[in-house]
Design an enzyme around this catalytic site. Structure first.
Site, PDB file in Angstrom:
ATOM      1  CG  ASP A  81       5.974 -24.978 -34.099  1.00 50.97           C
ATOM      2  OD1 ASP A  81       7.028 -25.605 -33.888  1.00 50.97           O
ATOM      3  OD2 ASP A  81       5.795 -24.301 -35.125  1.00 50.97           O
ATOM      4  CG  HIS A  82       8.093 -30.816 -32.758  1.00 50.41           C
ATOM      5  ND1 HIS A  82       7.715 -30.655 -34.055  1.00 50.41           N
ATOM      6  CD2 HIS A  82       9.343 -31.343 -32.804  1.00 50.41           C
ATOM      7  CE1 HIS A  82       8.685 -31.066 -34.852  1.00 50.41           C
ATOM      8  NE2 HIS A  82       9.695 -31.495 -34.110  1.00 50.41           N
ATOM      9  CG  HIS A 126       8.896 -26.643 -37.110  1.00 46.59           C
ATOM     10  ND1 HIS A 126       7.833 -26.768 -36.259  1.00 46.59           N
ATOM     11  CD2 HIS A 126       8.939 -27.818 -37.800  1.00 46.59           C
ATOM     12  CE1 HIS A 126       7.265 -27.956 -36.421  1.00 46.59           C
ATOM     13  NE2 HIS A 126       7.922 -28.611 -37.358  1.00 46.59           N
ATOM     14  NE  ARG A 183      26.373 -20.431 -39.188  1.00 49.44           N
ATOM     15  CZ  ARG A 183      27.466 -21.005 -38.685  1.00 49.44           C
ATOM     16  NH1 ARG A 183      28.561 -20.291 -38.519  1.00 49.44           N
ATOM     17  NH2 ARG A 183      27.479 -22.288 -38.359  1.00 49.44           N
TER      18      ARG A 183
HETATM   19  C1  BG6 Z   1       7.894 -31.996 -38.690  1.00 51.22           C
HETATM   20  C2  BG6 Z   1       7.921 -32.046 -40.186  1.00 51.22           C
HETATM   21  O1  BG6 Z   1       7.016 -31.004 -38.251  1.00 51.22           O
HETATM   22  O2  BG6 Z   1       9.187 -31.734 -38.194  1.00 51.22           O
HETATM   23  C3  BG6 Z   1       8.903 -33.095 -40.655  1.00 51.22           C
HETATM   24  O3  BG6 Z   1       6.629 -32.345 -40.674  1.00 51.22           O
HETATM   25  C4  BG6 Z   1      10.261 -32.876 -40.035  1.00 51.22           C
HETATM   26  O4  BG6 Z   1       9.013 -33.101 -42.075  1.00 51.22           O
HETATM   27  C5  BG6 Z   1      10.129 -32.717 -38.524  1.00 51.22           C
HETATM   28  O5  BG6 Z   1      11.057 -34.004 -40.339  1.00 51.22           O
HETATM   29  C6  BG6 Z   1      11.451 -32.344 -37.896  1.00 51.22           C
HETATM   30  O6  BG6 Z   1      11.366 -32.436 -36.500  1.00 51.22           O
HETATM   31  P1  BG6 Z   1      12.680 -32.703 -35.637  1.00 51.22           P
HETATM   32  O7  BG6 Z   1      12.214 -32.586 -34.235  1.00 51.22           O
HETATM   33  O8  BG6 Z   1      13.172 -34.052 -36.009  1.00 51.22           O
HETATM   34  O9  BG6 Z   1      13.653 -31.634 -36.025  1.00 51.22           O
END
Ligand code: BG6
Length: 493
Positions: free
Chosen positions: A180-181, A243, A345
């Site tokens: 989950d980046h 996220h 926030r």
């Molecule tokens: C991805 C989503 O996981 O995260 C995208 O599928 C979104 O829709 C993106 O744009 C956002 O990532 P970041 O790192 O640009 O905030």
């Protein structure tokens, strides 16, 4: 950290994720000397292409705005350690062919282990066959094998469980790294330190001091070409369920026993298990429409004309434990809004009335992007011969405070963690299970499984979201500053 004898194999090497995120991150790590000394990268995809085309695609998104010759030279070196194999995703011979290629690289190793890191930058439809074929045909018999996969991990609780159990037939939890980046982002990682390395912060971190919390994701662009994928998933599955929920769990969990990955993830799961499924009445859905010369969601050719898929969602989670009972956690995310911003926030309660009336509430804001910052809105005496309190801020803007530090991309941090075998910033199986439990009922309602599909409220492209939003947040207790407050523009730069 894996030292020598390591190959990273990128499946889906010709796709969007690989070229925009995976390869630039691998390059960033290579350039800064974080990859094992004799690392090799092998791209794999169905597309037939020669090495020149492969290198063009995989280095096209590496940033070098000033044409720095040192970076250009590094890119050339990087190309030399990266090769390509084409093949199918569903047939064993293609994977055996890949293994032959890996073995030809490994033939040059001077003894020792043979480590293979498999990165699946692939659509979910092929996760399972690729996972199985890789395990059956490409697994190194001496050394470390790891598999990195990317969301979507299913579409609801049942499909997620099915996917997980299919992959588990081939890969152990220890070998699996689910990305989950957001967990690789600097400010998200900072939450642990802010909370647990500061007594002042820790003691105000509960229902006695906090009125409400908002975790907000805003993007200034629409689906633009990604409508096919997006329409099947919608805003909640795309951003909230993964996220934003990850951010919430770190923000609200109890102090872990140690920084060991299982200790951290145990605490995350524990707090998530205190959250009941989201209710319909707590959810506001929106879809953007054409405005200011920009197309609406339904104008995207890749989207069905009558789609009711939400491109904006706000919803409230409640945590039924001693620390947080009664505090609303508002998660909101939208595409085609007025700005690019992701922030947390935390709004504190009113001060005791009496000597002060109508003073603004304290707010702690952690800006995840752009321009990482932590600032605390607090009241100060108006300087001079005046005793009135005015809202001001204590401001830690990273660019000013840490002038010499380059903040790594989320993917760089995560790939390095995977090479080290550190699972802290990856999603564990039971975390996913509980995350889907929270969101599945509301998603089934939106999907029309329990009756007619709810209609999202329209909002103009480039606006702050549906007009119902302000009332929605106010009802949950969020109070705007008593005085007109605006962030001084110099702080942003
Ligand atoms: C991805 C989503 O996981 O995260 C995208 O599928 C979104 O829709 C993106 O744009 C956002 O990532 P970041 O790192 O640009 O905030």
């Amino acid at each position: 950290q894996l030292k020598d004898n390591t190959i990273v194999i990128v499946f889906g090497a010709s796709g969007d994720l690989a070229k925009k995120k995976t390869y630039p991150a691998l390059f960033g790590l290579y350039r800064n000397g974080y990859l094992p000394k004799d690392i090799h990268i092998v791209g794999y995809a169905r597309t037939k292409m020669d090495d020149a085309e492969y290198h063009k695609r995989t280095t096209g998104y590496i940033k070098n705005p000033d044409n720095d010759p040192e970076v250009t030279a590094k890119i050339e070196e990087f190309k030399k350690l990266s090769t390509y194999v084409s093949g199918g995703y569903e047939d064993a011979p293609s994977f055996q062919n890949l293994t032959k290629h890996l073995e030809s690289i490994e033939a040059n190793y001077k003894g020792g282990d043979v480590n293979r890191i498999f990165y699946l930058a692939l659509p979910p439809s092929v996760f399972v066959p690729v996972g199985k074929h890789v395990r059956d045909n490409c697994y190194s018999s001496k050394g470390v094998n790891r598999i990195i996969i990317e969301k979507p991990f299913g579409k609801d609780l049942d499909s997620c469980r099915e996917l997980l159990s299919s992959l588990k037939q081939s890969w152990t939890e220890d070998e699996t790294f689910r990305i989950d980046h957001y967990l690789g982002k600097e400010m998200v990682k900072n939450i642990l330190v802010l909370r647990f390395a500061n007594v002042a912060m820790g003691s105000a971190w509960d229902k006695n001091s906090v009125s409400n919390v908002q975790i907000t994701f805003k993007e200034p662009f629409g689906t633009e070409g990604r409508g096919g994928y997006f329409d099947e998933f919608g805003m909640i599955r795309d951003v909230l369920q993964n996220h934003l929920l990850q951010v919430l769990s770190i923000l609200t969990m109890e102090r872990p026993v140690s920084f060991a990955s299982e200790d951290i993830r145990d605490e995350k799961v524990k707090v998530l298990r205190c959250i009941p499924p989201i209710e319909r009445k707590d959810t506001l859905l929106g879809q953007y429409v054409a405005a200011n010369g920009k197309p609406g969601y339904l104008d995207d050719d890749t989207v069905p004309k009558d789609s009711v898929c939400p491109t904006f969602a706000a919803t409230t989670l409640w945590i039924n434990n001693e620390r947080w009972e009664g505090v609303p956690f508002i998660l909101k995310a939208g595409k085609a809004l007025n700005e690019a911003k992701v922030e947390i926030r935390v709004q504190f309660k009113d001060v005791a009335q009496g000597i002060f009336k109508d003073v603004s509430r304290n707010e702690l804001v952690m800006r995840i992007q752009p321009s990482e910052a932590v600032y605390l809105k607090m009241n100060t005496k108006t300087p001079g011969l005046n005793f009135r309190a005015i809202p001001t801020e204590m401001d830690l803007t990273y660019k000013r405070r840490f002038t010499d530090t380059k903040i790594p991309e989320a993917y760089e941090a995560l790939i390095l963690d995977a090479l080290k075998g550190d699972h802290s910033n990856f999603v564990r199986d039971d975390e996913l299970d509980v995350a889907w439990k929270i969101f599945t009922p509301i998603l089934h309602w939106i999907d029309g499984k329990d009756g007619p599909r709810p209609k999202p409220a329209p909002y103009p492209y480039g606006s702050r979201g549906p007009k119902e939003l302000d009332a929605y947040i106010a009802k949950l207790g969020y109070k705007r500053s008593a005085e007109e407050y605006s962030w001084p523009t110099t702080s942003m730069s």
